[in-house]
Design an enzyme around this catalytic site. Structure first.
Site: not given
Ligand code: ADP
Length: 399
Positions: A7, A91, A180, A241, A284, A335-336, A385
């Site tokens: 990627n 990718r 995506h 964005r 973040d 996910e988180n 991915e």
């Molecule tokens: P990309 O691949 O588009 O760079 P990701 O899918 O890795 O992004 O997601 C990044 C985002 O996920 C960030 O805003 C980060 O704060 C958020 N993130 C990661 N872990 C957590 C968590 N435990 N709680 C909330 N947000 C989270």
């Protein structure tokens, strides 16, 4: 067969080596600051320690050479020689209308991807540099191009056309493409497997909520709409964005702030989203949620506006599909973060959704986060991915 998934960004390169037969991750890593002072390669074989090496990388070819050296290193490598890498999957961000599926890389394909460069000037040229570098270093290894846009090519005209003069579509192919796609495809297929239902019989909404964020509507195994557009700027409020705005804002701000269109576009791409809305607090979500919990007004308005926009898109796509069987959350935030999922779903009672709070609080693995009797199911599915790219590449190479 081992598949190297690449990627390539303008100054970075992420890689994973995946065993296609077992789908096991053999090693992964990242090259950062390519062509800039302080370049670094991070390499991690599965089950072993992460190794970081600061070393000059003048260009992507040098970066890929370092990746190959790391993978074949006598002590910390994971393969004996280059011949143990059976194929490379790249990718590619934008395939325009030319690619509705992944394809093996040929000179003709490289030319066609190059034709799509103006639709993704920040991404496609970097992706092509990755292809060129691999071609130079591993000329006999087959390569596949896997497009972010391909999954969305099934959208009907009513969904991909904008309400602007049709000649702009005819002349310049200005339309919704969506991004995506690899993630939306992977997650929607996993959802069908989790539900034990046929993919072709389902109405699914996938919310990919990461730094970049998009929603898609997948009906009977085909994408029928998605929130990103000609570029990844449209749709949800993202990390930096803006997502959807009144297009007149561009001219208005240009006048007020004495900025050029290019400068306003930079603001919309890099200084907006949750970063801008929070007054510069953070892009973040971990920081924003902390601020929210502390009762900080900037944190509260930002998190609420983000979640509201997701809820609005889910409503629109439930209407577009005349129903929805399951809503899936994926990517960093999806996910988180149980709280964001709850906030989004709290307004979806009309879809017969009841959340299972105990399930929603869990982490890590695929989860059904709605109750067993919830009319519309809610799922958390970690996206992958790289694995999806490896699968596509393997399928093309062995065919
Ligand atoms: P990309 O691949 O588009 O760079 P990701 O899918 O890795 O992004 O997601 C990044 C985002 O996920 C960030 O805003 C980060 O704060 C958020 N993130 C990661 N872990 C957590 C968590 N435990 N709680 C909330 N947000 C989270």
């Amino acid at each position: 067969m081992n598949i190297l998934v690449i990627n390539c960004g303008s100054s970075s390169l992420k890689f994973q080596l995946i065993d296609a037969a077992t789908e096991a991750l053999i090693a992964k890593g990242l090259c950062e600051r390519i062509g800039i002072d302080g370049s670094k390669i991070v390499y991690q074989p599965t089950g072993a320690e992460k190794k970081e090496t600061v070393t000059p990388m003048a260009d992507h070819t040098q970066a890929i050479r370092l990746v190959i050296d790391a993978l074949t290193d006598k002590e910390t490598g994971v393969v004996g020689s280059l011949s143990e890498i059976g194929a490379v999957g790249h990718r590619i961000v934008h395939g325009g209308e030319k690619f509705a599926s992944s394809t093996l890389v040929t000179d003709e394909v490289i030319k066609t991807i190059t034709d799509c460069n103006e639709l993704a000037p920040l991404h496609n040229p970097a992706n092509l540099i990755g292809i060129a570098a691999c071609k130079e270093l591993m000329p006999d290894t087959p390569m596949a191009a896997v497009f972010d846009t391909a999954f969305h090519q099934t959208m009907p005209k009513e969904a991909y056309l904008y309400g602007i003069p049709y000649e702009y579509y005819e002349k310049y192919k200005v339309r919704r493409y969506g991004f995506h796609g690899t993630s939306h495809a992977y997650v929607s297929k996993r959802a069908a497997e989790m539900l034990g239902r046929k993919y072709e019989d389902l109405k699914l909404i996938v919310c990919h909520l990461g730094n970049g964020a998009s929603v898609s509507a997948v009906r009977n195994g085909k994408c029928i709409d998605t929130s990103m557009g000609l570029t990844p700027l449209e749709g949800l409020i993202m990390g930096t964005r803006s997502g959807d705005i009144d297009p007149a804002i561009i001219e208005f701000i240009a006048h007020k702030e004495n900025k050029s269109v290019d400068e306003v576009m930079t603001v919309l791409n890099k200084k907006s989203g949750v970063l801008g809305l929070s007054g510069g607090l953070s892009s973040d979500f971990r920081d924003l949620l902390k601020a929210y919990d502390e009762g900080d007004e900037a944190g509260i308005r930002t998190v609420e506006a983000f979640a509201y926009r997701v809820t609005k898109y889910i409503g629109a796509y439930a209407a577009a599909m005349n129903g929805v069987d399951a809503i899936c959350f994926t990517a960093g935030v999806g996910e988180n973060n149980p709280f964001i999922r709850d906030l989004v779903c709290s307004r979806l009672g009309y879809l017969g959704i009841t959340m299972d709070e105990e399930q929603n609080a869990k982490r890590g693995e695929e989860l059904m986060i709605s109750t067993p009797d919830s009319l519309t199911k809610v799922l958390m599915i970690p996206t992958n991915e790289e694995l999806a790219i490896a699968r596509e590449t393997y399928a093309l190479v062995k065919a």
